[in-house]
Design a protein around this motif. Structure first.
Motif, PDB file in Angstrom:
ATOM      1  N   ALA A 154      -0.542   3.934  11.751  1.00  0.00           N
ATOM      2  CA  ALA A 154      -1.687   3.122  11.327  1.00  0.00           C
ATOM      3  C   ALA A 154      -1.210   1.821  10.695  1.00  0.00           C
ATOM      4  O   ALA A 154      -1.774   0.744  10.954  1.00  0.00           O
ATOM      5  CB  ALA A 154      -2.563   3.903  10.342  1.00  0.00           C
ATOM      6  N   ALA A 155      -0.166   1.912   9.874  1.00  0.00           N
ATOM      7  CA  ALA A 155       0.368   0.719   9.224  1.00  0.00           C
ATOM      8  C   ALA A 155       0.889  -0.263  10.264  1.00  0.00           C
ATOM      9  O   ALA A 155       0.668  -1.476  10.158  1.00  0.00           O
ATOM     10  CB  ALA A 155       1.469   1.091   8.241  1.00  0.00           C
ATOM     11  N   ASP A 156       1.591   0.262  11.263  1.00  0.00           N
ATOM     12  CA  ASP A 156       2.130  -0.607  12.312  1.00  0.00           C
ATOM     13  C   ASP A 156       1.015  -1.274  13.111  1.00  0.00           C
ATOM     14  O   ASP A 156       1.108  -2.452  13.461  1.00  0.00           O
ATOM     15  CB  ASP A 156       3.033   0.190  13.252  1.00  0.00           C
ATOM     16  CG  ASP A 156       4.327   0.633  12.575  1.00  0.00           C
ATOM     17  OD1 ASP A 156       4.663   0.074  11.511  1.00  0.00           O
ATOM     18  OD2 ASP A 156       4.988   1.547  13.117  1.00  0.00           O
ATOM     19  N   LEU A 157      -0.025  -0.502  13.409  1.00  0.00           N
ATOM     20  CA  LEU A 157      -1.166  -1.054  14.138  1.00  0.00           C
ATOM     21  C   LEU A 157      -1.831  -2.176  13.339  1.00  0.00           C
ATOM     22  O   LEU A 157      -2.089  -3.268  13.866  1.00  0.00           O
ATOM     23  CB  LEU A 157      -2.179   0.047  14.445  1.00  0.00           C
ATOM     24  CG  LEU A 157      -3.485  -0.428  15.099  1.00  0.00           C
ATOM     25  CD1 LEU A 157      -3.212  -0.960  16.499  1.00  0.00           C
ATOM     26  CD2 LEU A 157      -4.491   0.710  15.145  1.00  0.00           C
ATOM     27  N   LEU A 158      -2.086  -1.907  12.068  1.00  0.00           N
ATOM     28  CA  LEU A 158      -2.724  -2.917  11.217  1.00  0.00           C
ATOM     29  C   LEU A 158      -1.842  -4.149  11.059  1.00  0.00           C
ATOM     30  O   LEU A 158      -2.333  -5.281  11.085  1.00  0.00           O
ATOM     31  CB  LEU A 158      -3.044  -2.317   9.842  1.00  0.00           C
ATOM     32  CG  LEU A 158      -4.192  -1.313   9.799  1.00  0.00           C
ATOM     33  CD1 LEU A 158      -4.256  -0.636   8.442  1.00  0.00           C
ATOM     34  CD2 LEU A 158      -5.516  -2.016  10.110  1.00  0.00           C
ATOM     35  N   THR A 159      -0.554  -3.940  10.899  1.00  0.00           N
ATOM     36  CA  THR A 159       0.361  -5.068  10.738  1.00  0.00           C
ATOM     37  C   THR A 159       0.392  -5.922  11.995  1.00  0.00           C
ATOM     38  O   THR A 159       0.339  -7.158  11.935  1.00  0.00           O
ATOM     39  CB  THR A 159       1.779  -4.576  10.392  1.00  0.00           C
ATOM     40  OG1 THR A 159       1.737  -3.849   9.166  1.00  0.00           O
ATOM     41  CG2 THR A 159       2.742  -5.738  10.264  1.00  0.00           C
ATOM     42  N   GLY A 160       0.480  -5.272  13.153  1.00  0.00           N
ATOM     43  CA  GLY A 160       0.491  -6.014  14.408  1.00  0.00           C
ATOM     44  C   GLY A 160      -0.785  -6.816  14.600  1.00  0.00           C
ATOM     45  O   GLY A 160      -0.740  -7.988  15.010  1.00  0.00           O
ATOM     46  N   TYR A 161      -1.916  -6.190  14.290  1.00  0.00           N
ATOM     47  CA  TYR A 161      -3.198  -6.891  14.412  1.00  0.00           C
ATOM     48  C   TYR A 161      -3.247  -8.090  13.462  1.00  0.00           C
ATOM     49  O   TYR A 161      -3.641  -9.201  13.852  1.00  0.00           O
ATOM     50  CB  TYR A 161      -4.347  -5.932  14.113  1.00  0.00           C
ATOM     51  CG  TYR A 161      -5.700  -6.588  14.169  1.00  0.00           C
ATOM     52  CD1 TYR A 161      -6.321  -6.850  15.390  1.00  0.00           C
ATOM     53  CD2 TYR A 161      -6.351  -6.977  13.002  1.00  0.00           C
ATOM     54  CE1 TYR A 161      -7.558  -7.475  15.440  1.00  0.00           C
ATOM     55  CE2 TYR A 161      -7.584  -7.606  13.041  1.00  0.00           C
ATOM     56  CZ  TYR A 161      -8.187  -7.842  14.258  1.00  0.00           C
ATOM     57  OH  TYR A 161      -9.403  -8.466  14.310  1.00  0.00           O
ATOM     58  N   ALA A 162      -2.843  -7.850  12.206  1.00  0.00           N
ATOM     59  CA  ALA A 162      -2.898  -8.913  11.204  1.00  0.00           C
ATOM     60  C   ALA A 162      -1.973 -10.068  11.559  1.00  0.00           C
ATOM     61  O   ALA A 162      -2.326 -11.245  11.363  1.00  0.00           O
ATOM     62  CB  ALA A 162      -2.545  -8.352   9.825  1.00  0.00           C
ATOM     63  N   LEU A 163      -0.786  -9.760  12.087  1.00  0.00           N
ATOM     64  CA  LEU A 163       0.137 -10.826  12.483  1.00  0.00           C
ATOM     65  C   LEU A 163      -0.440 -11.661  13.628  1.00  0.00           C
ATOM     66  O   LEU A 163      -0.294 -12.891  13.653  1.00  0.00           O
ATOM     67  CB  LEU A 163       1.484 -10.240  12.892  1.00  0.00           C
ATOM     68  CG  LEU A 163       2.357  -9.711  11.746  1.00  0.00           C
ATOM     69  CD1 LEU A 163       3.540  -8.936  12.291  1.00  0.00           C
ATOM     70  CD2 LEU A 163       2.811 -10.861  10.842  1.00  0.00           C
ATOM     71  N   SER A 166       0.827  -1.205   0.000  1.00  0.00           N
ATOM     72  CA  SER A 166       0.000   0.000   0.000  1.00  0.00           C
ATOM     73  C   SER A 166       0.865   1.260   0.000  1.00  0.00           C
ATOM     74  O   SER A 166       1.580   1.541   0.966  1.00  0.00           O
ATOM     75  CB  SER A 166      -0.923   0.012   1.218  1.00  0.00           C
ATOM     76  OG  SER A 166      -1.558   1.268   1.337  1.00  0.00           O
ATOM     77  N   ALA A 167       0.783   2.038  -1.067  1.00  0.00           N
ATOM     78  CA  ALA A 167       1.557   3.279  -1.158  1.00  0.00           C
ATOM     79  C   ALA A 167       1.109   4.267  -0.082  1.00  0.00           C
ATOM     80  O   ALA A 167       1.937   4.965   0.521  1.00  0.00           O
ATOM     81  CB  ALA A 167       1.397   3.888  -2.543  1.00  0.00           C
ATOM     82  N   ALA A 168      -0.185   4.324   0.189  1.00  0.00           N
ATOM     83  CA  ALA A 168      -0.706   5.270   1.177  1.00  0.00           C
ATOM     84  C   ALA A 168      -0.145   4.984   2.564  1.00  0.00           C
ATOM     85  O   ALA A 168       0.132   5.910   3.335  1.00  0.00           O
ATOM     86  CB  ALA A 168      -2.229   5.216   1.201  1.00  0.00           C
ATOM     87  N   LEU A 169       0.040   3.694   2.878  1.00  0.00           N
ATOM     88  CA  LEU A 169       0.544   3.337   4.204  1.00  0.00           C
ATOM     89  C   LEU A 169       2.061   3.467   4.329  1.00  0.00           C
ATOM     90  O   LEU A 169       2.608   3.299   5.413  1.00  0.00           O
ATOM     91  CB  LEU A 169       0.108   1.913   4.562  1.00  0.00           C
ATOM     92  CG  LEU A 169      -1.387   1.746   4.832  1.00  0.00           C
ATOM     93  CD1 LEU A 169      -1.721   0.275   5.052  1.00  0.00           C
ATOM     94  CD2 LEU A 169      -1.830   2.586   6.033  1.00  0.00           C
ATOM     95  N   GLN A 170       2.731   3.762   3.231  1.00  0.00           N
ATOM     96  CA  GLN A 170       4.174   3.972   3.276  1.00  0.00           C
ATOM     97  C   GLN A 170       4.530   5.416   3.642  1.00  0.00           C
ATOM     98  O   GLN A 170       5.673   5.707   3.970  1.00  0.00           O
ATOM     99  CB  GLN A 170       4.822   3.607   1.932  1.00  0.00           C
ATOM    100  CG  GLN A 170       4.567   2.172   1.485  1.00  0.00           C
ATOM    101  CD  GLN A 170       4.930   1.142   2.546  1.00  0.00           C
ATOM    102  OE1 GLN A 170       5.984   1.216   3.159  1.00  0.00           O
ATOM    103  NE2 GLN A 170       4.046   0.172   2.758  1.00  0.00           N
ATOM    104  N   GLU A 171       3.544   6.302   3.584  1.00  0.00           N
ATOM    105  CA  GLU A 171       3.780   7.695   3.946  1.00  0.00           C
ATOM    106  C   GLU A 171       4.132   7.792   5.434  1.00  0.00           C
ATOM    107  O   GLU A 171       3.623   7.031   6.255  1.00  0.00           O
ATOM    108  CB  GLU A 171       2.542   8.540   3.650  1.00  0.00           C
ATOM    109  CG  GLU A 171       2.107   8.523   2.186  1.00  0.00           C
ATOM    110  CD  GLU A 171       3.094   9.220   1.278  1.00  0.00           C
ATOM    111  OE1 GLU A 171       3.804  10.134   1.752  1.00  0.00           O
ATOM    112  OE2 GLU A 171       3.181   8.827   0.100  1.00  0.00           O
ATOM    113  N   ALA A 172       4.985   8.737   5.769  1.00  0.00           N
ATOM    114  CA  ALA A 172       5.462   8.863   7.149  1.00  0.00           C
ATOM    115  C   ALA A 172       4.330   9.057   8.146  1.00  0.00           C
ATOM    116  O   ALA A 172       4.333   8.457   9.230  1.00  0.00           O
ATOM    117  CB  ALA A 172       6.443  10.036   7.246  1.00  0.00           C
ATOM    118  N   ASP A 173       3.327   9.856   7.779  1.00  0.00           N
ATOM    119  CA  ASP A 173       2.250  10.115   8.725  1.00  0.00           C
ATOM    120  C   ASP A 173       1.288   8.939   8.847  1.00  0.00           C
ATOM    121  O   ASP A 173       0.443   8.915   9.737  1.00  0.00           O
ATOM    122  CB  ASP A 173       1.490  11.401   8.355  1.00  0.00           C
ATOM    123  CG  ASP A 173       0.866  11.332   6.968  1.00  0.00           C
ATOM    124  OD1 ASP A 173       1.193  10.395   6.202  1.00  0.00           O
ATOM    125  OD2 ASP A 173       0.057  12.223   6.646  1.00  0.00           O
ATOM    126  N   ALA A 174       1.431   7.962   7.969  1.00  0.00           N
ATOM    127  CA  ALA A 174       0.568   6.777   8.029  1.00  0.00           C
ATOM    128  C   ALA A 174       1.230   5.602   8.730  1.00  0.00           C
ATOM    129  O   ALA A 174       0.603   4.569   8.941  1.00  0.00           O
ATOM    130  CB  ALA A 174       0.153   6.362   6.617  1.00  0.00           C
TER     131      ALA A 174
END
Length: 200
Positions: free
Chosen positions: A116-125, A105-113
């Motif tokens: 959120a990306a870390d939260l989603l990744t942790g949940y998904a793992l 996801s390009a949107a989740l690679q942005e610094a301000d995202a």
């Protein structure tokens, strides 16, 4: 034919029961063979779970196609094993795909995202680990049953006078039924039909 996708040596004149035995043997063996790697080596390669899921879907299609040639008792006896493996593999694979999409996801690679990306990744793992635990439990509970299916189901296939005798006869019956269903769906204006092969 190791993955059960393309059984070889079948022709239009192959007796339908013989074709059923060969196709079911190949596709159920593919499920049996994919299960250990999906359970024990998914950390090394998520494709192991993908291969198991694909194998269960191909087996489902074969079981649907040749269902009338397999005694009802045998079909009933396979229900718990096939459903458990299919569902467990599907759940694990869904989380694998979700994690890949998060990474892409390009949107989740942005610094301000990133939070959120870390939260989603942790949940998904966490969910993926839970799905793997279910798959491991299903394999421990039903692995022997899955192994036996590869031998028992093909051995139970029988020719019957009321059923199509050759593979081409069976194909004609199956295709006629599918086209009839398709025509009914079109006439009714249905836009979201599902093909009924969710049996493994």
């Amino acid at each position: 034919m190791a993955d059960g996708k393309w059984p070889t040596g079948l022709t239009a004149d192959t007796p339908a029961d013989d074709a059923g035995r060969r196709v079911l043997a190949a596709r159920l063996a593919a499920v049996r063979d994919a299960l250990p790697a999906a359970v024990h080596s998914s950390d090394e390669d998520v494709e192991h779970v993908h291969r198991l899921r694909v194998a269960t879907r191909r087996a489902a299609a074969a079981l649907h196609l040749f269902a009338d040639y397999v005694p009802r008792k045998v079909r009933r006896e396979t229900a718990a094993a096939r459903r458990g493996v299919r569902r467990a593999a599907g759940e694990a694979r869904d989380w694998d795909v979700f994690l890949v999409r998060l990474d892409e996801s390009a949107a989740l690679q942005e610094a301000d995202a990133r939070p959120a990306a870390d939260l989603l990744t942790g949940y998904a793992l966490g969910e993926r680990d839970a799905a793997q635990a279910i798959l491991t439990a299903v394999a421990a509970d039903r692995g022997d049953d899955v192994a036996e299916l590869a031998d028992d189901v093909p051995a139970a296939v029988r020719a019957k006078k009321r059923l199509p005798a050759t593979l081409s006869d069976l194909a004609a019956v199956q295709m006629n039924g599918l086209f009839a269903t398709f025509a009914e769906e079109v006439a009714a204006g249905v836009h979201d039909a599902e093909f009924p092969v969710d049996v493994f």
